[in-house]
Design a protein around this motif. Structure first.
Motif, PDB file in Angstrom:
ATOM      1  N   PRO A  61       0.794  -1.231   0.000  1.00 39.71           N
ATOM      2  CA  PRO A  61       0.000   0.000   0.000  1.00 39.71           C
ATOM      3  C   PRO A  61       0.825   1.280   0.000  1.00 39.71           C
ATOM      4  O   PRO A  61       0.447   2.264  -0.626  1.00 39.71           O
ATOM      5  CB  PRO A  61      -0.828  -0.132   1.283  1.00 39.71           C
ATOM      6  N   PHE A  66      -0.249   5.088  -0.009  1.00 44.32           N
ATOM      7  CA  PHE A  66      -0.739   5.065   1.372  1.00 44.32           C
ATOM      8  C   PHE A  66       0.439   5.174   2.340  1.00 44.32           C
ATOM      9  O   PHE A  66       0.685   4.285   3.147  1.00 44.32           O
ATOM     10  CB  PHE A  66      -1.547   3.795   1.638  1.00 44.32           C
ATOM     11  N   LEU A 140     -11.958   5.328  -1.220  1.00 48.41           N
ATOM     12  CA  LEU A 140     -10.838   4.425  -0.962  1.00 48.41           C
ATOM     13  C   LEU A 140     -10.565   3.547  -2.172  1.00 48.41           C
ATOM     14  O   LEU A 140      -9.418   3.386  -2.595  1.00 48.41           O
ATOM     15  CB  LEU A 140     -11.140   3.557   0.259  1.00 48.41           C
ATOM     16  N   GLU A 143      -9.619   5.937  -5.564  1.00 47.28           N
ATOM     17  CA  GLU A 143      -8.308   6.582  -5.506  1.00 47.28           C
ATOM     18  C   GLU A 143      -7.179   5.560  -5.472  1.00 47.28           C
ATOM     19  O   GLU A 143      -6.147   5.740  -6.120  1.00 47.28           O
ATOM     20  CB  GLU A 143      -8.222   7.503  -4.282  1.00 47.28           C
ATOM     21  N   SER A 144      -7.352   4.472  -4.714  1.00 44.69           N
ATOM     22  CA  SER A 144      -6.282   3.471  -4.643  1.00 44.69           C
ATOM     23  C   SER A 144      -6.096   2.738  -5.962  1.00 44.69           C
ATOM     24  O   SER A 144      -4.974   2.385  -6.325  1.00 44.69           O
ATOM     25  CB  SER A 144      -6.572   2.466  -3.524  1.00 44.69           C
ATOM     26  N   GLY A 148      -3.622   5.322  -7.586  1.00 42.23           N
ATOM     27  CA  GLY A 148      -2.566   4.563  -6.937  1.00 42.23           C
ATOM     28  C   GLY A 148      -2.013   3.473  -7.834  1.00 42.23           C
ATOM     29  O   GLY A 148      -0.962   3.629  -8.456  1.00 42.23           O
ATOM     30  N   THR A 215      -1.995  14.039  -6.091  1.00 43.29           N
ATOM     31  CA  THR A 215      -1.202  12.911  -5.594  1.00 43.29           C
ATOM     32  C   THR A 215       0.277  13.097  -5.903  1.00 43.29           C
ATOM     33  O   THR A 215       1.145  12.807  -5.074  1.00 43.29           O
ATOM     34  CB  THR A 215      -1.714  11.592  -6.208  1.00 43.29           C
ATOM     35  N   LEU A 221      -1.867   9.592  -1.437  1.00 48.19           N
ATOM     36  CA  LEU A 221      -3.243   9.618  -1.928  1.00 48.19           C
ATOM     37  C   LEU A 221      -4.184  10.410  -1.028  1.00 48.19           C
ATOM     38  O   LEU A 221      -5.334  10.677  -1.409  1.00 48.19           O
ATOM     39  CB  LEU A 221      -3.780   8.180  -2.044  1.00 48.19           C
TER      40      LEU A 221
END
Length: 289
Positions: A61, A66, A140, A143-144, A148, A215, A221
């Motif tokens: 992560p 993260f 969550l 965005e991840s 991400g 970001t 994030l």
């Protein structure tokens, strides 16, 4: 993260899996039409897909954004930034309502977002809890995955800008399903579906690119997540109600808030890039002396 031979293909495969579950929920389970009021199941599955992908690609992560460093600060900045631009958005909507002879008021209740307008009017505490929880899961997952995982995979081969544009276009196409379902259900016409798809793809893609820049600027994030959360939640909770109805000029609110938001981030990003270029150029010249 494992070096992938075909990063774009890997991204498209993961996107395809997530989109299939999104399609199933919107057209068959229809969780957003129930007490929950939010299509949250495919988002939870998307988070599970993310965890599997990180394991398969030998990543974690922290690598996709993260990070623990200044996470609370960045999250607070995102929330504050989102609220600030929506103050402008709501102000524009209220001024328009007044100019039309309607005297609006702000009302707090939970509704479900729909392409053709917000629906529902719930004031029970449980609905506020469900709304906040659903939007946390939504932010969550999106965005991840998009800012991400996809961004990191694509940057194995492409520049930041190319990767961000690609991920943002995928994010835009992620939102076509609402207008398509409205057309299939007979709620909108073919022309209405096409117009809504165009509007949602463009605005979502631009929003996605803005989140990608945030970001990049913060190195995590969290600020993008905070901004994204406000963007989604405030539409469901704070409403402009006048004699003309509720949220009649919501498009004005959204356009004003998103335009100011995008331009503000773009200006800061371009300045940072210019500063980085000047520093790099100066170091290069010094090294050649």
């Amino acid at each position: 993260m494992t070096k992938l031979k075909k990063p774009l293909l890997s991204v498209l495969m993961i996107y395809g899996v997530c989109f299939v579950f999104r399609w199933i929920e919107y057209f068959h389970i229809r969780t957003d039409k129930t007490f929950v009021g939010e299509a949250v199941l495919h988002k939870l599955i998307g988070i599970a897909v993310l965890c599997i992908a990180l394991k398969l690609f030998s990543s974690n992560p922290a690598y996709i954004g993260f990070t623990k460093k200044r996470c609370l600060k960045h999250l607070f900045m995102g929330l504050l930034f989102g609220i600030s631009v929506f103050v402008i958005g709501y102000g524009a909507e209220i001024l328009l309502a007044v100019s039309q002879g309607c005297f609006p008021s702000l009302q707090l209740y939970v509704s479900s977002y729909a392409v053709i307008g917000n629906v529902g009017n719930q004031t029970g505490l449980i609905f506020f809890i469900i709304c906040v929880t659903g939007n946390i899961v939504n932010v969550l997952m999106e965005e991840s995955i998009f800012r991400g995982l996809f961004q990191k995979i694509l940057q194995q081969k492409y520049s930041f800008t190319a990767a961000a544009v690609t991920a943002s276009l995928l994010f835009g196409s992620w939102h076509v399903i609402g207008p398509v379902r409205n057309y299939v259900d007979g709620i909108s016409s073919m022309g209405g579906m096409a117009a809504n798809i165009l509007m949602l793809v463009m605005t979502s893609a631009l929003g996605g690119f803005k989140f990608a820049m945030i970001t990049k600027l913060t190195g995590s994030l969290y600020m993008a997540m905070g901004d994204h959360f406000v963007n989604n939640t405030i539409v469901n909770m704070l409403h402009v109600v006048s004699s003309a109805g509720a949220d009649e000029w919501m498009t004005v609110r959204m356009a004003a808030a998103q335009t100011v938001s995008f331009l503000a981030v773009l200006i800061v990003y371009m300045r940072k890039q210019k500063q980085a270029y000047v520093i790099k150029d100066s170091l290069t010249k010094t090294a050649t002396l």
